[in-house]
Design a protein around this motif. Sequence first.
Motif, PDB file in Angstrom:
ATOM      1  N   ASP A   1     -11.798 -10.991-114.800  1.00 38.98           N
ATOM      2  CA  ASP A   1     -12.104 -12.176-114.001  1.00 38.98           C
ATOM      3  C   ASP A   1     -13.604 -12.453-113.966  1.00 38.98           C
ATOM      4  O   ASP A   1     -14.042 -13.600-114.107  1.00 38.98           O
ATOM      5  CB  ASP A   1     -11.575 -11.992-112.577  1.00 38.98           C
ATOM      6  CG  ASP A   1     -11.789 -13.231-111.722  1.00 38.98           C
ATOM      7  OD1 ASP A   1     -10.931 -14.132-111.772  1.00 38.98           O
ATOM      8  OD2 ASP A   1     -12.817 -13.311-111.023  1.00 38.98           O
ATOM      9  N   LEU A   2     -14.411 -11.418-113.793  1.00 39.47           N
ATOM     10  CA  LEU A   2     -15.855 -11.618-113.683  1.00 39.47           C
ATOM     11  C   LEU A   2     -16.477 -12.053-115.007  1.00 39.47           C
ATOM     12  O   LEU A   2     -17.503 -12.737-115.019  1.00 39.47           O
ATOM     13  CB  LEU A   2     -16.526 -10.336-113.179  1.00 39.47           C
ATOM     14  CG  LEU A   2     -16.161  -9.908-111.753  1.00 39.47           C
ATOM     15  CD1 LEU A   2     -16.855  -8.593-111.399  1.00 39.47           C
ATOM     16  CD2 LEU A   2     -16.513 -10.988-110.736  1.00 39.47           C
ATOM     17  N   LYS A   3     -15.865 -11.688-116.123  1.00 40.00           N
ATOM     18  CA  LYS A   3     -16.398 -12.046-117.440  1.00 40.00           C
ATOM     19  C   LYS A   3     -16.459 -13.549-117.661  1.00 40.00           C
ATOM     20  O   LYS A   3     -17.265 -14.036-118.458  1.00 40.00           O
ATOM     21  CB  LYS A   3     -15.532 -11.432-118.549  1.00 40.00           C
ATOM     22  CG  LYS A   3     -15.795  -9.978-118.828  1.00 40.00           C
ATOM     23  CD  LYS A   3     -14.746  -9.399-119.753  1.00 40.00           C
ATOM     24  CE  LYS A   3     -14.686 -10.118-121.084  1.00 40.00           C
ATOM     25  NZ  LYS A   3     -13.696  -9.493-122.002  1.00 40.00           N
ATOM     26  N   ARG A   4     -15.608 -14.311-116.982  1.00 36.82           N
ATOM     27  CA  ARG A   4     -15.516 -15.748-117.236  1.00 36.82           C
ATOM     28  C   ARG A   4     -16.513 -16.552-116.398  1.00 36.82           C
ATOM     29  O   ARG A   4     -16.608 -17.774-116.541  1.00 36.82           O
ATOM     30  CB  ARG A   4     -14.096 -16.245-116.926  1.00 36.82           C
ATOM     31  CG  ARG A   4     -13.765 -16.178-115.456  1.00 36.82           C
ATOM     32  CD  ARG A   4     -12.391 -16.713-115.107  1.00 36.82           C
ATOM     33  NE  ARG A   4     -12.127 -16.578-113.688  1.00 36.82           N
ATOM     34  CZ  ARG A   4     -12.593 -17.408-112.761  1.00 36.82           C
ATOM     35  NH1 ARG A   4     -13.339 -18.440-113.108  1.00 36.82           N
ATOM     36  NH2 ARG A   4     -12.324 -17.208-111.487  1.00 36.82           N
ATOM     37  N   ARG A   5     -17.268 -15.895-115.522  1.00 35.85           N
ATOM     38  CA  ARG A   5     -18.108 -16.629-114.572  1.00 35.85           C
ATOM     39  C   ARG A   5     -19.415 -17.086-115.202  1.00 35.85           C
ATOM     40  O   ARG A   5     -19.779 -16.666-116.292  1.00 35.85           O
ATOM     41  CB  ARG A   5     -18.316 -15.784-113.314  1.00 35.85           C
ATOM     42  CG  ARG A   5     -16.986 -15.567-112.600  1.00 35.85           C
ATOM     43  CD  ARG A   5     -17.059 -14.729-111.358  1.00 35.85           C
ATOM     44  NE  ARG A   5     -15.722 -14.566-110.786  1.00 35.85           N
ATOM     45  CZ  ARG A   5     -15.201 -15.353-109.858  1.00 35.85           C
ATOM     46  NH1 ARG A   5     -15.917 -16.353-109.365  1.00 35.85           N
ATOM     47  NH2 ARG A   5     -13.978 -15.143-109.404  1.00 35.85           N
TER      48      ARG A   5
END
Length: 241
Positions: free
Chosen positions: A118-122
């Motif tokens: 999830d954090l990779k897409r921010r």
Amino acid sequence: MKKRRMHNMFLQLDPVTDFILASLENSGFSLYIVGGSLRNRLLGLDVHDTDFTTNATPAQVKQIFSSYTAIDTGIRHGTVTLVIDHVPYEITTMRTEGTYSDNRRPDCVFYTDSIEEDLKRRDFTVNALAYSPKSGLVDLFGGLSDLENRVLRTVGEPAERFSEDALRIMRGLRFSSVLGFEIENETKSAMFHYSHLLKNISVERIYNELISMLDGNNFDKVLRDFLPVFKLIMPEMRLPE
């Protein structure tokens, strides 16, 4: 995959935020505070809205909080807004994303139970932090260091982040204006290179970013440093002599 970096940190949270965290965790799900609400807490700024991410689906979130109002504000992307005591709390299911054919929003999303995915897409490292009392602070991309040094850089390759969603260029300029962050060189270069994609963004979204940007103490510097970008969206703009 980057190795998860954890910081033993305890944040003092308000009772409703504690209640939301406990409710999801007691139901067997993980829940993290994320995004601008976490960034501003770490900066010691006022927090008006709290955003969460969880491995619970929107349907599961609504079931757990069935006694409260839950609005499908962004259900296509997994977001439910929970209203408690007239205050909105956005809860979004952890996700990965497909392609961005319109340079603004992903064509499709896929739920995941991985906070790392999830954090990779921010967009920016300072917005790619996650916190829960149980896990502490999750920092995969050096966001805490960038926060301390007041540096703005993208998560991963700047070219990918801005070609996915060109509005991130305006968001980055807003963060620099309002928070006084220095934009890292590769991020800055990519902002110029991909600024032509702003033509694909609605006037309303750009206008909203501009209005928020004007409140920043650093706006004059941002305007001068990025005048070619501003001229793309407002060709009549001129700097005073």
